[in-house]
Design a protein around this motif. Structure first.
Motif, PDB file in Angstrom:
ATOM      1  N   ARG A 203       0.849  -1.196   0.000  1.00 28.25           N
ATOM      2  CA  ARG A 203       0.000   0.000   0.000  1.00 28.25           C
ATOM      3  C   ARG A 203       0.885   1.247   0.000  1.00 28.25           C
ATOM      4  N   VAL A 204       0.336   2.327  -0.519  1.00 32.26           N
ATOM      5  CA  VAL A 204       1.065   3.587  -0.585  1.00 32.26           C
ATOM      6  C   VAL A 204       0.282   4.649   0.193  1.00 32.26           C
ATOM      7  N   VAL A 205       1.007   5.387   1.032  1.00 37.38           N
ATOM      8  CA  VAL A 205       0.412   6.522   1.737  1.00 37.38           C
ATOM      9  C   VAL A 205       0.899   7.779   1.030  1.00 37.38           C
ATOM     10  N   VAL A 206       0.005   8.517   0.411  1.00 39.13           N
ATOM     11  CA  VAL A 206       0.425   9.755  -0.249  1.00 39.13           C
ATOM     12  C   VAL A 206       0.223  10.915   0.712  1.00 39.13           C
ATOM     13  N   MET A 207       1.308  11.673   0.925  1.00 43.42           N
ATOM     14  CA  MET A 207       1.256  12.799   1.858  1.00 43.42           C
ATOM     15  C   MET A 207       1.465  14.108   1.111  1.00 43.42           C
ATOM     16  N   ILE A 215      -4.619   6.606   1.062  1.00 37.66           N
ATOM     17  CA  ILE A 215      -3.903   5.364   1.355  1.00 37.66           C
ATOM     18  C   ILE A 215      -4.572   4.275   0.538  1.00 37.66           C
ATOM     19  N   ASP A 216      -3.835   3.649  -0.354  1.00 38.18           N
ATOM     20  CA  ASP A 216      -4.425   2.630  -1.217  1.00 38.18           C
ATOM     21  C   ASP A 216      -3.356   1.705  -1.777  1.00 38.18           C
ATOM     22  N   ALA A 217      -3.794   0.563  -2.290  1.00 39.20           N
ATOM     23  CA  ALA A 217      -2.890  -0.316  -3.030  1.00 39.20           C
ATOM     24  C   ALA A 217      -2.459   0.428  -4.295  1.00 39.20           C
ATOM     25  N   PRO A 218      -1.236   0.143  -4.795  1.00 37.94           N
ATOM     26  CA  PRO A 218      -0.692   0.922  -5.906  1.00 37.94           C
ATOM     27  C   PRO A 218      -1.614   1.067  -7.127  1.00 37.94           C
ATOM     28  N   HIS A 219      -2.165  -0.037  -7.592  1.00 38.51           N
ATOM     29  CA  HIS A 219      -2.988   0.043  -8.803  1.00 38.51           C
ATOM     30  C   HIS A 219      -4.254   0.845  -8.560  1.00 38.51           C
ATOM     31  N   ARG A 220      -4.842   0.643  -7.398  1.00 37.02           N
ATOM     32  CA  ARG A 220      -6.058   1.372  -7.013  1.00 37.02           C
ATOM     33  C   ARG A 220      -5.754   2.884  -6.943  1.00 37.02           C
ATOM     34  N   LEU A 221      -4.615   3.207  -6.332  1.00 36.68           N
ATOM     35  CA  LEU A 221      -4.211   4.608  -6.187  1.00 36.68           C
ATOM     36  C   LEU A 221      -4.063   5.265  -7.557  1.00 36.68           C
ATOM     37  N   TYR A 222      -3.421   4.535  -8.466  1.00 38.23           N
ATOM     38  CA  TYR A 222      -3.162   5.072  -9.799  1.00 38.23           C
ATOM     39  C   TYR A 222      -4.460   5.232 -10.587  1.00 38.23           C
ATOM     40  N   GLU A 223      -5.327   4.226 -10.484  1.00 39.81           N
ATOM     41  CA  GLU A 223      -6.553   4.253 -11.278  1.00 39.81           C
ATOM     42  C   GLU A 223      -7.663   5.099 -10.660  1.00 39.81           C
ATOM     43  N   HIS A 224      -7.620   5.257  -9.343  1.00 39.05           N
ATOM     44  CA  HIS A 224      -8.686   6.034  -8.692  1.00 39.05           C
ATOM     45  C   HIS A 224      -8.122   7.098  -7.756  1.00 39.05           C
ATOM     46  N   PRO A 225      -7.388   8.055  -8.302  1.00 38.38           N
ATOM     47  CA  PRO A 225      -6.864   9.122  -7.446  1.00 38.38           C
ATOM     48  C   PRO A 225      -8.021   9.919  -6.853  1.00 38.38           C
ATOM     49  N   GLN A 226      -7.889  10.267  -5.571  1.00 39.12           N
ATOM     50  CA  GLN A 226      -8.976  10.965  -4.892  1.00 39.12           C
ATOM     51  C   GLN A 226      -8.746  12.477  -4.820  1.00 39.12           C
ATOM     52  N   SER A 227      -7.704  12.970  -5.477  1.00 43.75           N
ATOM     53  CA  SER A 227      -7.506  14.419  -5.491  1.00 43.75           C
ATOM     54  C   SER A 227      -6.727  14.819  -6.731  1.00 43.75           C
ATOM     55  N   ARG A 228      -6.806  16.112  -7.051  1.00 47.39           N
ATOM     56  CA  ARG A 228      -6.047  16.627  -8.198  1.00 47.39           C
ATOM     57  C   ARG A 228      -4.557  16.423  -7.967  1.00 47.39           C
ATOM     58  N   PHE A 229      -4.128  16.664  -6.714  1.00 50.33           N
ATOM     59  CA  PHE A 229      -2.708  16.517  -6.400  1.00 50.33           C
ATOM     60  C   PHE A 229      -2.230  15.106  -6.727  1.00 50.33           C
ATOM     61  N   ILE A 230      -2.957  14.098  -6.263  1.00 51.54           N
ATOM     62  CA  ILE A 230      -2.522  12.719  -6.495  1.00 51.54           C
ATOM     63  C   ILE A 230      -2.572  12.363  -7.969  1.00 51.54           C
ATOM     64  N   SER A 231      -3.610  12.837  -8.668  1.00 54.42           N
ATOM     65  CA  SER A 231      -3.737  12.465 -10.080  1.00 54.42           C
ATOM     66  C   SER A 231      -2.541  12.944 -10.889  1.00 54.42           C
ATOM     67  N   SER A 232      -1.891  14.030 -10.450  1.00 56.20           N
ATOM     68  CA  SER A 232      -0.728  14.481 -11.210  1.00 56.20           C
ATOM     69  C   SER A 232       0.598  14.136 -10.536  1.00 56.20           C
ATOM     70  N   PHE A 233       0.584  13.862  -9.221  1.00 57.35           N
ATOM     71  CA  PHE A 233       1.836  13.480  -8.557  1.00 57.35           C
ATOM     72  C   PHE A 233       2.142  12.005  -8.783  1.00 57.35           C
ATOM     73  N   VAL A 234       1.113  11.187  -8.819  1.00 53.91           N
ATOM     74  CA  VAL A 234       1.284   9.764  -9.083  1.00 53.91           C
ATOM     75  C   VAL A 234       0.914   9.520 -10.542  1.00 53.91           C
ATOM     76  N   GLY A 235       1.918   9.442 -11.395  1.00 49.23           N
ATOM     77  CA  GLY A 235       1.672   9.327 -12.832  1.00 49.23           C
ATOM     78  C   GLY A 235       1.351  10.683 -13.435  1.00 49.23           C
ATOM     79  N   LYS A 236       1.099  10.685 -14.750  1.00 48.00           N
ATOM     80  CA  LYS A 236       0.737  11.923 -15.436  1.00 48.00           C
ATOM     81  C   LYS A 236      -0.766  11.923 -15.637  1.00 48.00           C
ATOM     82  N   THR A 237      -1.319  13.094 -15.851  1.00 46.07           N
ATOM     83  CA  THR A 237      -2.761  13.132 -16.046  1.00 46.07           C
ATOM     84  C   THR A 237      -3.188  14.299 -16.928  1.00 46.07           C
ATOM     85  N   ASN A 238      -4.351  14.145 -17.535  1.00 46.11           N
ATOM     86  CA  ASN A 238      -5.038  15.267 -18.174  1.00 46.11           C
ATOM     87  C   ASN A 238      -6.287  15.539 -17.352  1.00 46.11           C
TER      88      ASN A 238
END
Ligand SMILES: Nc1ncnc2c1ncn2[C@@H]1O[C@H](COP(=O)(O)OP(=O)(O)OP(=O)(O)O)[C@@H](O)[C@H]1O
Ligand SMILES: [Mg+2]
Length: 351
Positions: A203-207, A215-238
């Motif tokens: 699991r990854v804790v994003v701070m 806090i989520d498993a890696p694939h879940r975190l990547y596919e379902h980011p819960q904030s704008r910050f995570i969507s662009s900090f973890v991977g790239k995003t549009n």
């Protein structure tokens, strides 16, 4: 009860809130990464767990025992700090044996455990060398061996691979994961490298700014980011703005996409996250809308395109399949499947 419980941990230095209300429950044998930009409180969290930083508030419970006030040396945790320091006047074997000696283990057992650990980190032939005679990656592995040999209930790693080149770093990531799994050591690892966090963690804790964002498993975190910050900090995003129309989201061009399972009021505005690798470039006329390639970058296994379309400037990543890439200025079509657009939660959707 989980093996390790971090309950509402906070740390302030005067006006600086380095850590705010951190909650995390860790199961035995889990590898958890703390991921976030510089200054977000990762080291502070680890140091509080190790006992070198006294929290302003909160509790740490290990195996049912409250260790919040227990001094560091009595916690018995294995630690590899951000700047891992080996004892320069001791050989590799002596460095690794140090913790066992402190615990008064008999010589024979000590030697046996050191040899086994050096085997595990692939350094059996370097036992008699001094740290100055080792490469950075070898030193790093000695530091990990030294922390692991005492068989700590919890291993704390603060950017343990930060000084390694990309290739060695990746090799060490997998090696670390292999060792950690084999020994079943509950591990918390700090990193600011998202690829590292995604590839080896349970699991990854994003701070961000002292607070846990997700806090989520890696694939879940990547596919379902819960904030704008995570969507662009973890991977790239549009990120695209849209308005809810029944069970659809209407984009600025009038294009409609399914809202999915998200709960959002009819007529409300929200943000959609579309990962670059979920977009496809097609010949002109195909796909959902026309797009022009403005820039192109070669990443080895992928091509990264910047394209201009009615939705604005977007990034598209395509696998390098060995064929010639699309040229810059090419007029193409842009497509994606219905189910790849992710709606950010309404509270995280504000621009
Ligand atoms: N002893 C201290 N006194 C005052 N402020 C501190 C102290 N230690 C850390 N801080 C502040 O607390 C915040 C969190 O620091 P921390 O070292 O936990 O960050 P980090 O996430 O590990 O960053 P990096 O990735 O750069 O190592 C920062 O703003 C830092 O300046
Ligand atoms: Mg740090």
């Amino acid at each position: 009860m989980p093996f390790l419980v971090i309950d509402g941990l906070s740390k302030s230095y005067g006006d600086v809130h380095a850590l705010v209300d951190f909650h995390l429950s860790v199961e035995q044998g889990e590898l958890i990464s703390l991921l976030g930009p510089s200054g977000c409180g990762k080291t502070t969290t680890l140091q509080a767990l190790a006992g070198f930083v006294l929290p302003t508030r909160g509790r740490i419970v290990l195996n049912g025992r409250d260790i919040t006030q227990v001094p560091p040396e009595k916690r018995g945790l294995g630690i590899v700090f951000q700047s891992y320091a080996l004892f320069p006047h001791m050989t590799v074997a002596q460095n690794v044996a140090f913790g066992l000696e402190m615990r008064g283990l008999p010589r024979a057992e000590r030697d046996q455990r050191v040899a086994r650990m050096l085997d595990l980190v692939h350094l059996p032939d370097l036992a008699q060398r001094y740290p100055r005679e080792l490469s950075g990656g070898q030193r790093q592995r000695v530091a990990v061996a030294r922390a692991l040999v005492i068989e700590p209930p919890v291993l704390l790693l603060d950017e343990p691979l930060s000084n390694l080149d990309a290739q060695l770093r990746e090799a060490m990531q997998f090696e670390l994961r292999r060792i950690q799994r084999k020994l079943g050591t509950t591990t918390l690892m700090v990193t600011h490298d998202q690829a590292e966090a995604l590839s080896i963690s349970d699991r990854v804790v994003v701070m961000h700014a002292g607070r846990v964002q997700q806090i989520d498993a890696p694939h879940r975190l990547y596919e379902h980011p819960q904030s704008r910050f995570i969507s662009s900090f973890v991977g790239k995003t549009n990120l695209l703005r849209g308005r809810v129309r029944g069970r659809m989201v209407e984009l600025s061009t009038g294009l409609q996409l399914p809202l999915g399972p998200a709960a959002a009021a009819d007529g409300s505005e929200l943000t959609l996250c579309l990962r670059p690798e979920k977009l496809v470039l097609l010949p002109a006329g195909a796909g959902r809308l026309p797009a022009r390639v403005t820039e192109r970058f070669f990443l080895g296994s992928q091509w990264l395109y910047r394209v201009h379309c009615a939705l604005g400037d977007l990034e598209v990543a395509t696998a390098n399949d060995g064929r010639e890439p699309w040229p810059e200025q090419a007029e193409l079509g842009l497509g994606w499947s219905d189910d790849v657009a992710r709606v950010l939660p309404p509270e995280a959707s504000a621009p």
